[in-house]
Design an enzyme around this catalytic site. Structure first.
Site, mmCIF file in Angstrom:
data_model
loop_
_atom_site.group_PDB
_atom_site.id
_atom_site.type_symbol
_atom_site.label_atom_id
_atom_site.label_comp_id
_atom_site.label_asym_id
_atom_site.label_seq_id
_atom_site.Cartn_x
_atom_site.Cartn_y
_atom_site.Cartn_z
ATOM 1 N N ASN A 1 0.864 -1.183 0.000
ATOM 2 C CA ASN A 1 0.000 0.000 0.000
ATOM 3 C C ASN A 1 0.901 1.234 0.000
ATOM 4 O OD1 ASN A 1 -1.814 2.041 0.464
ATOM 5 N ND2 ASN A 1 -2.271 1.464 2.590
ATOM 6 N N TRP A 2 0.985 1.871 -1.162
ATOM 7 C CA TRP A 2 1.897 3.018 -1.288
ATOM 8 C C TRP A 2 1.334 4.273 -0.635
ATOM 9 C CZ3 TRP A 2 4.137 3.141 -6.978
ATOM 10 C CH2 TRP A 2 4.709 1.902 -7.269
ATOM 11 N N LYS A 3 0.080 4.259 -0.276
ATOM 12 C CA LYS A 3 -0.605 5.445 0.269
ATOM 13 C C LYS A 3 -0.378 6.642 -0.667
ATOM 14 C CE LYS A 3 0.243 3.558 4.790
ATOM 15 N NZ LYS A 3 0.010 3.723 6.204
ATOM 16 N N HIS A 29 -9.469 0.931 4.910
ATOM 17 C CA HIS A 29 -8.206 1.205 5.611
ATOM 18 C C HIS A 29 -8.493 2.169 6.770
ATOM 19 C CE1 HIS A 29 -4.148 2.565 6.446
ATOM 20 N NE2 HIS A 29 -3.721 1.507 5.783
ATOM 21 N N GLU A 82 -6.962 4.641 7.827
ATOM 22 C CA GLU A 82 -6.781 6.068 7.514
ATOM 23 C C GLU A 82 -8.025 6.627 6.837
ATOM 24 O OE1 GLU A 82 -3.096 5.552 5.406
ATOM 25 O OE2 GLU A 82 -2.114 5.050 7.302
ATOM 26 N N GLU A 97 -5.338 -5.100 10.515
ATOM 27 C CA GLU A 97 -4.357 -4.037 10.688
ATOM 28 C C GLU A 97 -4.660 -3.279 11.979
ATOM 29 O OE1 GLU A 97 -2.437 -2.810 6.739
ATOM 30 O OE2 GLU A 97 -4.181 -1.558 7.038
ATOM 31 N N GLY A 154 2.261 2.360 10.739
ATOM 32 C CA GLY A 154 3.203 3.471 10.611
ATOM 33 C C GLY A 154 3.890 3.866 11.901
ATOM 34 N N SER A 184 3.373 -1.950 10.419
ATOM 35 C CA SER A 184 4.827 -1.957 10.679
ATOM 36 C C SER A 184 5.471 -3.301 10.368
ATOM 37 C CB SER A 184 5.121 -1.513 12.123
ATOM 38 O OG SER A 184 4.688 -0.186 12.316
ATOM 39 N N GLY A 208 2.783 -1.150 4.273
ATOM 40 C CA GLY A 208 2.764 0.282 3.945
ATOM 41 C C GLY A 208 4.165 0.781 3.654
ATOM 42 N N GLY A 209 4.782 1.434 4.639
ATOM 43 C CA GLY A 209 6.100 2.070 4.463
ATOM 44 C C GLY A 209 7.132 1.178 3.786
#
Ligand code: PEP
Length: 252
Positions: free
Chosen positions: A9-11, A97, A99, A169, A175, A215, A236-237
């Protein structure tokens, strides 16, 4: 046997050139991997989806969107419909998600609508669920996750539900650099699978892929993925760097 999945997930990250490089690097690095029992999905921002589906044509990766409209078409300025995604060759879509729940106030009901839209277009939803830290600390995490799943997914008929992927998640892990322990992940994944079993039976419970997100990186992926109910990760990251992402793919 259920599919093992690593989804990135590149956001809201990367410029056009950077996205182009990252997609090409991932595709190149995957050429030497044996992916027979695994699926690798990248979920770039919507404006780069066409780039991703073009580049990934004839490659080992699948492309997913990060969001979709709950409406079918029409006067909804700024929205992107499931049929638009499908027409670009998108096969997966992240829905729910944390977010989006937090910053865009998406409700269980709206998420159910999004799930319906993508399934109508043969796109598999990667449905995210997970509790906040206060919810975990007050012992409500199972109840919260159950409600998220029941309210947004359990209206589905079997023939639709079999295309669903669930991503657990925990919000406190996203994150933050603090991942769920292997034991916490396994416990919740086992619980989610038991919910699916109760509603849809043994076969569906055995077949559904349940991913862990929060994470997750190349240092902890192996231990997390080794759990019997953890079928891969939503990353993610750590998905923003091709080498790191591939190391996670190699962690099964
Ligand atoms: C995510 O946003 O889905 C996620 C898992 O993020 P991160 O890996 O950066 O915690």
């Amino acid at each position: 046997m259920r599919t093992k999945i690593v989804a990135g997930n590149w956001k809201m990250n990367k410029t056009f050139e950077e996205a182009d490089d990252l997609i090409n690097n991932i595709i190149d690095l995957l050429k030497s991997e044996n992916l027979s029992d695994k699926a690798v999905i990248i979920c770039p921002p919507a404006v780069f989806l066409e780039l991703a589906t073009d580049q990934s044509f004839d490659s080992e990766i699948y492309v997913g969107a990060q969001n979709v409209s709950r409406f079918e078409s029409g006067a909804y300025t700024g929205e992107i419909s499931a049929s638009m995604l499908s027409s670009m060759g998108v096969d997966f879509c992240i829905i729910g998600h944390s977010e989006r729940r937090k910053y865009f106030l998406e409700t269980h009901e709206e998420l159910a609508g999004k799930v319906d839209q993508v399934l109508k277009q043969n796109i598999s939803p990667v449905f995210c669920c997970g509790e906040t830290l206060p919810e975990r600390e007050s012992g409500k995490h199972f109840e919260i996750v159950r409600k998220q799943i029941e309210d947004s997914l359990f209206h589905l008929k079997e023939g639709d539900f079999e295309h669903v992927i669930i991503a657990y998640e925990p919000v406190w892990a996203i994150g933050t650099g603090v991942n769920a322990t292997s034991q916490q992940a396994q416990e919740m994944h086992h619980y989610i699978r038991s919910l699916v079993r109760e509603k849809y039976g043994d076969q569906m419970a055995e077949n559904i892929s349940i991913l862990y997100g929060g994470s997750c990186n190349s240092k902890n992926a192996h231990e997390l993925f080794a759990n019997p109910d953890v079928d891969g990760g939503l990353i993610g990251g750590a998905s923003l760097d091709a080498e790191e992402f591939i190391r996670i793919v190699q962690s099964f």
